[in-house]
Design an enzyme around this catalytic site. Sequence first.
Site, short mmCIF file in Angstrom:
data_model
loop_
_atom_site.label_atom_id
_atom_site.label_comp_id
_atom_site.label_asym_id
_atom_site.label_seq_id
_atom_site.Cartn_x
_atom_site.Cartn_y
_atom_site.Cartn_z
CD GLU A 79 -1.87 -2.20 1.34
OE1 GLU A 79 -0.87 -2.63 1.82
OE2 GLU A 79 -2.88 -3.08 0.99
CG HIS A 146 -11.91 -7.42 5.63
ND1 HIS A 146 -11.06 -8.30 6.48
CD2 HIS A 146 -11.22 -7.78 4.27
CE1 HIS A 146 -9.86 -8.66 5.76
NE2 HIS A 146 -10.24 -8.56 4.42
#
Lengths: 343, 453
Positions: A79, A146
């Site tokens: 990322e 999540h």
Amino acid sequence: MADVFLSLKPWNFETLKPDLMQLTYLEAIRQGIWEEMERDPTVFCLGEDIGIYGGAFKVTDGFIDRFGPERVIDTPIAESAIVGAAFGASLTGMRPVAEFQFMDFIGCAFNQISNMVAKTHYLWGAPAPLVLRGPSGGYVHGGPFHSQNPEMWFVHNPGLKVICPATPSDAKGLIKAAIRDNNPCVFFEHKYLYRRIKEEVPSEDYVVPIGKARIAREGRDLSIITYAAMVHTALEAAEILSKEGIDLEILDLRTVSPLDREAIAQTVKKTNKVIILHEHSRTGGLAGEISAIINEEAFDDLDGPIVRIAGLDSAIPFSPPQEHHYLPKLEDVVREARGLKAY
Amino acid sequence: MGNKKPKSKASSNGHRPRNGTYRTATNPVGAAALGRSVERSSTGSRNHYLRTYEIPDYRLEQPEFSVRQLTEKDKQGQEHVRYEVTGDLEAPVPPIRDSKFLSKQQAVEIYRYMLLNRKMEIALENLYKQGKVVGGVYFGLGQEACSCASAYALDKDDWFAPMIRNQGALLVRGFAARDTMMQYMAKADSPTKGRDGTSHFGDIEKRNMVSPISMLGDLIPVLSGVALGARLQGHNIAVMTWIGDGGQSTGVTYEGINFAAVQNLGLVLIVESNLWAYSTPSNMQYRCQDLAERAIGYGIPGVIVDGTDACQVYDAARDAVERAHAGEGPTLIEAKMMRMKGHAIHDAAGYVPKEMFNFWKKRDPLSRFENYLVKAKKWLTPRENEALIAEVDEVIEAEREIAVNSPMPTPESAEGGVFCENGCHEIKPKYDVPKVKKGSVAYKETEAAVHLK
């Protein structure tokens, strides 16, 4: 909210141009990015599994076939590299759109975003026109990694615009505005809404201005200030309460940074009572900031305490009964609204 | 290392073309460093292949010493821990390696930048002592050859992002000494108008520089992204940045190099092995013998040079820049040297064993290069050298004067500029409008299953 999995027959976007199109929230975002890539050769996408696979949620499905692997780049699972590369490309005049598979993972790139990207214009005058986008939010039993709503991590970073749309029309208009904006934009797509809501979206090219809230429902008794999926919960509560003669006004912030102070003050001045509703944890949450704005802009107009409805001060748990307990619920909104109306 | 390549195996395990590019045998860095060899092991009971990799080492000496923590007792019986160095610290200083590229005029120009670099930092030290600097001063003493000769290898369209000790690279790329001086003094006319100090400034218009941040390694993916942006606009450019033996410990360093590697971007990463990360010796940062070996894991060429030899640094950097321009991907160059001062001006570096300072002092890059130009090559007469030094002194004095006389910023100038707005910048492609794929693939709604419903 109708929990319907929509399946429309494929239709040809270039030949069929009805005045109004029925689009899901996800499809609206997908179409918004697609249109911007058609319109502007400097727009490109990068992220994990966004190419042939089309992204974990299929937001970039079919993009690689249309725009080629040069403009739809599958990256390593890295990322910081994704954000760094997007930022670097933006310095050469490109407009990268970087996908996070889940916004929970944006934490891995936090230093790049907070210390590199956000400070760039202020410190050395370089514009960074990039979009960091991805799914966030609960109600899907995604668990602690999540289902988070990490928007507040970025609200506290001057230099970033933080966008959280609630409807397909806004999602499309705001993703296009974010891509065209000359500043780094963090775009939170509520994954619960992805395929659960559908509405008529204008077919012509349009943008929704960043930093402008909208009245999702006009009312006179009290205001609910909220955004993203919670707008729909508030609307549902308003339907229930209207039968009891309680008339809710709902302000959909659309952008959580910069906040539309004027719209916040206006709705408080109109109804004199306010509930602030958000999914993320209560402490240090957006409701605290909005309360302070109300204090500064409309204190004398208040006829009751400011009420916060928010997630618990814990990680968001996985098991459905626990997740349900953690997140704001319809009954919370109805209960708190009744109480505040009676105050 | 250094095993010969059996042809049949090398073809299957050797360099692989990526993204339509290829590596040519005429490029010594690429070919040599990527050369892997594979052979069947002749020892052991199990059949296995033995792979070896080559890391070219261009140094004319390979000093070997190690630093370890030593616990000892003082007269009162109190235990103290200090660093102890062992190894051959009396080895003679090697000559400068002749460059395969540099002309007399170019070599002298690099020497002048190194002088400017050194003298600018001396001026900064004096400004600090006079109380004119806000905060600390960071020095690149002993690293001037690495900063200046590497940046000198870049072409005009290339980009760079210096680290804190690469103040010489700024001078090479066209910034004035006053820019860095004013940054240190937090002046209104500094490139960041007082908003940041040191070498933390940038210029995306003319000098193609990305501003560093204090966190180490973050520039590596950013520079890779710059190369990606340029490539989308049809240009293979070189993007150069530096990282220390301490900074390379960060995770983002891995992410950034790996991204450049898989995308085959023209990253030129100079790993400045300067032996000390603040107070921590390099053997507490990594376990491998040399950081250039990291390149093997990334699948990119890695080379070792003597960071105090401007010619070696330039040659390796120029090879890497040419690979970048040819679309052949990233290169990792490890430059060996020592940080000859503390981390910053407040740090007396008392933790560094004296013998190490003595060893590297004899390898001072500036005096080595001066000696090379004046005595070995006779490219400068002693008189020309004196004139050059006097000219640099004058420049620095004039720059110092301008910097000192710049006003402090007003308090209110802290405000504004958080966002790019009201047409303050026009965003346009730096090189060319990207060529886009003309396609007939029509937009269709997606119906595929999703991760979470």
